[in-house]
Scaffold this active site. Sequence first.
Site, PDB file in Angstrom:
ATOM      1  N   LYS A  52      -9.889   1.865 -21.732  1.00  0.00           N
ATOM      2  CA  LYS A  52     -11.075   2.261 -21.792  1.00  0.00           C
ATOM      3  C   LYS A  52     -11.613   2.443 -20.368  1.00  0.00           C
ATOM      4  O   LYS A  52     -12.196   3.443 -20.054  1.00  0.00           O
ATOM      5  CB  LYS A  52     -11.851   1.137 -22.691  1.00  0.00           C
ATOM      6  CG  LYS A  52     -11.567   1.078 -24.112  1.00  0.00           C
ATOM      7  CD  LYS A  52     -11.980  -0.125 -24.890  1.00  0.00           C
ATOM      8  CE  LYS A  52     -11.438   0.082 -26.251  1.00  0.00           C
ATOM      9  NZ  LYS A  52     -11.565  -1.100 -27.152  1.00  0.00           N
ATOM     10  N   GLN A  96     -14.823  -6.786 -26.737  1.00  0.00           N
ATOM     11  CA  GLN A  96     -13.097  -6.427 -27.279  1.00  0.00           C
ATOM     12  C   GLN A  96     -12.864  -7.509 -28.380  1.00  0.00           C
ATOM     13  O   GLN A  96     -13.190  -8.702 -27.885  1.00  0.00           O
ATOM     14  CB  GLN A  96     -12.287  -6.386 -25.899  1.00  0.00           C
ATOM     15  CG  GLN A  96     -10.982  -5.944 -26.439  1.00  0.00           C
ATOM     16  CD  GLN A  96     -10.766  -4.526 -26.939  1.00  0.00           C
ATOM     17  OE1 GLN A  96     -11.057  -3.747 -26.347  1.00  0.00           O
ATOM     18  NE2 GLN A  96     -10.099  -4.525 -28.078  1.00  0.00           N
ATOM     19  N   ASP A 119     -19.348   0.801 -30.608  1.00  0.00           N
ATOM     20  CA  ASP A 119     -18.185   0.481 -31.323  1.00  0.00           C
ATOM     21  C   ASP A 119     -18.737   0.692 -32.991  1.00  0.00           C
ATOM     22  O   ASP A 119     -17.742   1.039 -33.828  1.00  0.00           O
ATOM     23  CB  ASP A 119     -17.689  -0.971 -31.222  1.00  0.00           C
ATOM     24  CG  ASP A 119     -16.247  -1.213 -30.684  1.00  0.00           C
ATOM     25  OD1 ASP A 119     -15.473   0.096 -30.645  1.00  0.00           O
ATOM     26  OD2 ASP A 119     -15.961  -2.240 -30.287  1.00  0.00           O
TER      27      ASP A 119
END
Length: 291
Positions: A52, A96, A119
């Site tokens: 990322k 994460q 997300d």
Amino acid sequence: MRRLSGKIVRDHVLERIKKKMQELALKGDRVPGLAVILVGSDPASETYVRNKREMCLSLGFVHFDYRFDEDASQDELLDLIDRLNEDDRVDGILVQLPLPKGFDENMVINRINPDKDVDGFSPANVGRLSQGQDCFIPCTPYGIMEILSFYGIETDGKRVAVVGRSNIVGKPMAMLLMSKGVDATVTVCNTHTKDLRPITMESDIVIVATGRPGTLDASMVKDGTTIIDVGMNRIEDSTKEKGFRLVGDCDYPSFKDRDVSITPVPGGVGLMTVMMLMVNTFKAYERRMGR
Ligand code: NAP
């Protein structure tokens, strides 16, 4: 067997974002900013976070990197999220997953401002997705929709089996496929599904997200099926420098002589997931800039 390369689709989307970045540069505007938070040192998570960061930097986004030890407290993490929610340089916030034991993932995700939840995991975004409202679409299913669209794979009136019902892949995938304009007929399977074979056999598209190698093989699909392999499983392999190799959830070699289209692992869905995170971050940026 037709190989549906994720790299080609990724590069196509990448060009779109690069063009938008060039337009920003001409105007002299600030650039999008993404904050990524990693708790602990899970090797797979370390890899995802690194990918990322590299993608952010290659696009010219600002990347804010935050790391906590596994024994950090949940309050420290929540405090950081509160600060990032208020930080004008930050358009997207990503924690994460999975978090180490002891953290309440729902509470953590809930704390992210839904307008920065790139997300798409917060209840607000999930609710919007289920109602067909504008939202941040979770990156993996979003990437799969891009793959289907890029390769011209029809969904209208088609039968789709989604194998797996997780909050990050299976459920949002099913939601997107059944939405107006996509119009597929969707069956969602889980470990209690009695027999997968008749379901996958009558499907035009099979999306496999189980985390179990070999879930789907060539004997379970009809000719012409499109197979999307979401799985990312590390298999011990002493011939590899890292000591492992990546395989999907499908028995890829078994499809070799079949008339099917299939995404490879690696080189398929995984590349799209990171790309769509950038797309969502750009969208968050545009919204915050009032565009
Ligand atoms: P997960 O949370 O473990 O969920 C797996 C789902 O599969 C569960 O709903 C489980 O059913 C179901 N399942 C397992 N075995 C099954 C079987 N034999 N038949 C039917 N259903 C079965 O996993 P996830 O987070 O969705 O991830 C799935 C896989 O995709 C993993 O390999 C993961 O690494 C990978 N992944 C890849 C990307 C990417 O970017 N390529 C992104 C996310 C995830 P129950 O609910 O009954 O347990």
